[in-house]
Design a protein around this motif. Structure first.
Motif, mmCIF file in Angstrom:
data_model
loop_
_atom_site.group_PDB
_atom_site.id
_atom_site.type_symbol
_atom_site.label_atom_id
_atom_site.label_comp_id
_atom_site.label_asym_id
_atom_site.label_seq_id
_atom_site.Cartn_x
_atom_site.Cartn_y
_atom_site.Cartn_z
ATOM 1 N N MET A 120 28.112 46.066 42.896
ATOM 2 C CA MET A 120 27.259 45.460 41.763
ATOM 3 C C MET A 120 27.296 43.974 41.948
ATOM 4 S SD MET A 120 27.812 47.376 38.195
ATOM 5 C CE MET A 120 29.302 46.847 37.662
ATOM 6 N N ILE A 121 26.021 43.383 41.989
ATOM 7 C CA ILE A 121 26.016 41.863 42.038
ATOM 8 C C ILE A 121 25.196 41.496 40.861
ATOM 9 C CG2 ILE A 121 26.313 41.939 44.509
ATOM 10 C CD1 ILE A 121 23.148 41.345 44.597
ATOM 11 N N GLY A 122 24.522 42.045 40.073
ATOM 12 C CA GLY A 122 23.920 41.236 39.007
ATOM 13 C C GLY A 122 22.887 42.575 38.550
ATOM 14 N N HIS A 123 21.974 41.933 37.561
ATOM 15 C CA HIS A 123 20.903 42.681 36.805
ATOM 16 C C HIS A 123 19.687 41.927 37.080
ATOM 17 C CE1 HIS A 123 19.302 44.704 33.263
ATOM 18 N NE2 HIS A 123 19.954 45.762 33.638
ATOM 19 N N GLU A 124 18.786 42.950 37.305
ATOM 20 C CA GLU A 124 17.268 42.516 37.179
ATOM 21 C C GLU A 124 16.767 41.535 36.135
ATOM 22 O OE1 GLU A 124 13.980 44.506 38.934
ATOM 23 O OE2 GLU A 124 14.868 46.207 38.850
ATOM 24 N N SER A 125 17.389 41.632 35.004
ATOM 25 C CA SER A 125 16.857 40.762 33.727
ATOM 26 C C SER A 125 17.413 39.390 34.093
ATOM 27 C CB SER A 125 17.617 41.259 32.516
ATOM 28 O OG SER A 125 19.007 41.451 32.603
ATOM 29 N N LEU A 134 39.703 33.123 35.734
ATOM 30 C CA LEU A 134 40.574 33.586 36.685
ATOM 31 C C LEU A 134 41.851 34.157 36.166
ATOM 32 C CD1 LEU A 134 40.537 30.613 38.922
ATOM 33 C CD2 LEU A 134 39.496 32.762 39.610
ATOM 34 N N GLU A 135 42.336 35.309 36.710
ATOM 35 C CA GLU A 135 43.365 36.114 36.298
ATOM 36 C C GLU A 135 44.263 36.127 37.393
ATOM 37 O OE1 GLU A 135 42.299 39.874 34.527
ATOM 38 O OE2 GLU A 135 40.897 39.258 33.044
ATOM 39 N N PRO A 136 45.509 36.037 36.999
ATOM 40 C CA PRO A 136 46.702 35.978 38.211
ATOM 41 C C PRO A 136 47.007 37.429 38.470
ATOM 42 C CG PRO A 136 47.509 35.789 35.922
ATOM 43 C CD PRO A 136 46.308 35.746 35.849
ATOM 44 N N VAL A 137 46.010 38.212 38.850
ATOM 45 C CA VAL A 137 46.199 39.768 39.119
ATOM 46 C C VAL A 137 45.570 40.290 40.394
ATOM 47 C CG1 VAL A 137 46.234 39.876 36.612
ATOM 48 C CG2 VAL A 137 44.286 40.720 37.778
ATOM 49 N N ASN A 138 46.008 41.341 40.755
ATOM 50 C CA ASN A 138 45.214 41.851 42.254
ATOM 51 C C ASN A 138 44.136 42.723 41.468
ATOM 52 O OD1 ASN A 138 44.691 44.774 43.757
ATOM 53 N ND2 ASN A 138 45.559 42.983 44.970
ATOM 54 N N TRP A 139 42.948 42.742 42.117
ATOM 55 C CA TRP A 139 41.585 43.281 41.559
ATOM 56 C C TRP A 139 41.759 44.752 41.222
ATOM 57 C CZ3 TRP A 139 38.879 46.953 44.343
ATOM 58 C CH2 TRP A 139 39.381 47.363 45.620
ATOM 59 N N LYS A 140 42.865 45.484 41.974
ATOM 60 C CA LYS A 140 42.643 46.764 41.710
ATOM 61 C C LYS A 140 43.409 47.251 40.497
ATOM 62 C CE LYS A 140 44.541 47.420 45.742
ATOM 63 N NZ LYS A 140 44.640 46.244 46.275
ATOM 64 N N THR A 141 44.306 46.375 40.204
ATOM 65 C CA THR A 141 44.935 46.830 38.749
ATOM 66 C C THR A 141 44.095 47.035 37.613
ATOM 67 O OG1 THR A 141 45.444 44.501 38.264
ATOM 68 C CG2 THR A 141 47.200 45.436 39.292
ATOM 69 N N MET A 142 42.955 46.034 37.606
ATOM 70 C CA MET A 142 42.210 46.302 36.315
ATOM 71 C C MET A 142 41.140 47.300 36.562
ATOM 72 S SD MET A 142 39.925 42.534 36.952
ATOM 73 C CE MET A 142 41.483 41.667 36.749
ATOM 74 N N VAL A 143 40.841 47.668 37.810
ATOM 75 C CA VAL A 143 39.854 48.881 38.169
ATOM 76 C C VAL A 143 40.714 50.003 37.655
ATOM 77 C CG1 VAL A 143 38.526 50.137 39.753
ATOM 78 C CG2 VAL A 143 38.581 47.738 40.027
ATOM 79 N N ASP A 144 41.680 50.267 38.389
ATOM 80 C CA ASP A 144 42.673 51.285 37.986
ATOM 81 C C ASP A 144 42.648 51.612 36.556
ATOM 82 O OD1 ASP A 144 45.333 52.142 36.981
ATOM 83 O OD2 ASP A 144 46.261 51.752 38.957
ATOM 84 N N ASN A 145 42.873 50.484 35.561
ATOM 85 C CA ASN A 145 43.025 50.513 34.132
ATOM 86 C C ASN A 145 41.966 51.183 33.498
ATOM 87 O OD1 ASN A 145 43.004 48.567 31.520
ATOM 88 N ND2 ASN A 145 45.143 49.203 31.880
ATOM 89 N N CYS A 146 40.589 51.124 34.117
ATOM 90 C CA CYS A 146 39.622 51.589 33.348
ATOM 91 C C CYS A 146 39.767 52.897 33.037
ATOM 92 C CB CYS A 146 38.173 51.555 34.323
ATOM 93 S SG CYS A 146 37.853 49.938 34.343
ATOM 94 N N SER A 147 40.565 53.717 33.777
ATOM 95 C CA SER A 147 40.852 55.130 33.416
ATOM 96 C C SER A 147 42.166 55.405 32.632
ATOM 97 C CB SER A 147 40.561 56.321 34.520
ATOM 98 O OG SER A 147 39.336 56.257 35.180
ATOM 99 N N PRO A 177 33.600 49.656 44.269
ATOM 100 C CA PRO A 177 35.144 49.356 44.255
ATOM 101 C C PRO A 177 35.645 48.490 42.871
ATOM 102 C CG PRO A 177 34.257 47.992 45.756
ATOM 103 C CD PRO A 177 33.127 48.792 45.527
ATOM 104 N N ASN A 178 34.791 47.643 42.472
ATOM 105 C CA ASN A 178 35.274 46.727 41.508
ATOM 106 C C ASN A 178 34.366 46.430 40.272
ATOM 107 O OD1 ASN A 178 32.888 45.471 42.953
ATOM 108 N ND2 ASN A 178 33.963 43.453 42.834
ATOM 109 N N GLY A 179 33.366 47.479 39.974
ATOM 110 C CA GLY A 179 32.973 47.500 38.813
ATOM 111 C C GLY A 179 33.747 48.090 37.587
#
Ligand code: FES
Ligand SMILES: [Fe+2]
Length: 467
Positions: A64-69, A212-225, A326-328
């Motif tokens: 995901m990189i953006g939105h048409e709007s 900016l967050e001092p976290v690995n990117w996967k921790t927040m993706v995992d957290n979505c569920s 992977p990161n939305g």
């Protein structure tokens, strides 16, 4: 690097590295044990693994990189990222979208230095090479004199990614062999439509707010569920909302008894509510004071939504927290990797374009108050993710894997809902499968090695990929 031996000695099986003749010297990752849910912590901190992620995941997946709007008019552009790579999302003079690597083909200077704007051409400020907003190299100072007319200008346009849209959300990939975006989203779209594809007029993106967050990117993706954390991590925030906004109490008991579910398709994790027939969607901004506005909007738009999505999805399925591989994250929000221990977070608010102004305002404020940079819930979350990330940097600590065993053996196909569906709302099924998907990408030599679930869901209604 010597992951293999250290790991096998430290904690049995996790991150094995072995030679695979078909992949040359590529590493083989086995970081999650599906039977026990044990997860190797090394994936949250090792630089070499991170470097591999940039190539094998962010170099291949639809991102995901953006939105048409964000680029509504001809010659509009919006600066964004694919992983760590700076990318210009442009709309050219003919209205076509492009995703262009922001790297001058001469020496690599960025040709766009601002967040957004409107321009027919981008001039590199180093030596003046100038590109059209479709990426073509239009002008080179001294092309005849300095280069003696020998420069192969047509081959030196900005590097362009493949681009496709889903309901106005723009995705791009560097992989020429990637499947279509429709196949990539697969049956996850059956759920995503219930938020992103409700109205004929489509949606509008506001933002982003970045931090900016001092976290690995996967921790927040995992957290979505991860609904398990909500009554604990967010107890104080939820109490404030119950007291002052009249929102329902949060408790473990309610969550364990909830009929809501998780589902997993192609790397995308969704959680959803089995809704009452006539209740409005429960989004940020709903309170005892504003519920009337939401109910009114729900009632007046329901005939249109039902026409677009069919009765089951329109009336009974409410998408909750979700991630797009992977990161939305939760709607149009992005976890942009910035090294193994840092993530740049982009927070957009997506609103139905034809929504009444008072409702737009309520949702905007609710979204910031919950999950904006200073959002109460966001602050609770980041503190946890930072600890999870930091724990993975300890040589001693990471000998002992994470435990993602919750709900093992209690998920499968469902007669009404697509994907692999958990029996309960509280489960780590989606997280285990997310790390399995991560392995599939990391171990694949090309897209031919990455499995895709076929589209099986029945998409009732008129909504399509194009909105
Ligand atoms: S680096 Fe862009 S013109 Fe030289
Ligand atoms: Fe949370």
């Amino acid at each position: 690097m010597d992951y293999g031996t250290r790991l096998i000695r430290g904690s049995c099986y996790h991150h094995r590295e072995r030679e695979d003749p078909s992949m040359g010297t590529a590493r083989k990752y086995a970081v999650i044990d599906p039977a026990t849910g044990k997860l190797d912590r090394r994936i949250f901190s090792e630089q070499a693994i991170y470097d591999d992620e940039m190539e094998k995941i962010f170099g291949r997946a639809w991102l995901m990189i953006g939105h048409e709007s964000l680029v509504p008019a001809a010659d509009d552009f919006f600066h964004t990222y694919m992983g760590e790579d700076p990318v210009i999302l442009t709309r050219d003079g003919q209205g076509r979208l492009h995703a262009l690597l922001n790297m001058c083909r001469h020496r690599g200077n960025r040709v766009v230095r601002c967040d957004d704007g409107n321009a027919k051409r981008f001039m590199c400020t180093y030596h003046g090479w100038t590109y059209g907003n479709d990426g073509a190299l239009d002008h080179v100072p001294g092309e005849a004199e300095a280069y003696y007319g020998a420069l192969d200008r047509p081959s030196l346009g900005l590097i362009e990614a493949r681009i496709e849209t889903y309901a106005g959300i723009v995705f791009a990939t560097w992989a020429k062999d990637a499947p279509s975006l429709e196949a990539y989203l697969g049956d996850a779209r059956w759920y995503l439509d219930t938020v992103f594809n409700r109205r004929d007029g489509g949606m509008q993106a506001l933002g982003p707010i970045k931090w900016l967050e001092p976290v690995n990117w996967k921790t927040m993706v995992d957290n979505c569920s991860d609904n398990y954390h909500v009554p604990t991590s967010h107890l104080s925030s939820a109490r404030v909302q119950t007291r002052y906004l009249g929102r329902p109490r949060l408790s473990h008991e309610d969550q364990f008894a909830s009929p809501n579910k998780h589902a997993f398709v192609n790397g995308h994790g969704v959680t959803f509510r089995e809704a009452d027939d006539n209740a409005p969607r429960y989004v940020h901004g709903v309170s005892s004071e504003t519920i009337r506005l939401f109910q009114e909007y729900h009632d007046t738009t329901m005939p249109e939504v039902e026409r677009r999505l069919g009765t089951l999805r329109a009336r009974r399925v409410q998408l909750g927290n979700h991630s797009i591989f992977p990161n939305g994250i939760l709607g149009l929000r992005l976890a942009l990797p910035r090294g193994p221990l840092k993530t740049e977070f982009w927070h957009f608010v997506l609103l139905d374009r034809d929504m009444p102004e008072d409702l737009r305002r309520v949702i905007r404020i609710g979204s910031q108050a919950n999950n904006g940079a200073a959002g109460m819930f966001e602050q609770d979350d980041v503190d946890n993710w930072r600890q999870v990330t930091t724990a993975s940097t300890s040589g001693f600590g990471r000998r002992h894997p994470q435990d993602l065993s919750m709900g093992t053996g209690h998920a499968g196909p469902h007669p009404d809902y697509p994907g692999l569906v958990s029996e309960r709302y509280i489960s780590e099924n989606n997280q285990r499968l997310f790390y399995r998907r991560w392995e599939e990408f990391m171990n694949a030599a090309s897209w031919a090695d990455i499995p895709l679930d076929p589209i099986k869901a029945r998409f009732d209604g008129t909504a399509t990929m194009r909105g």
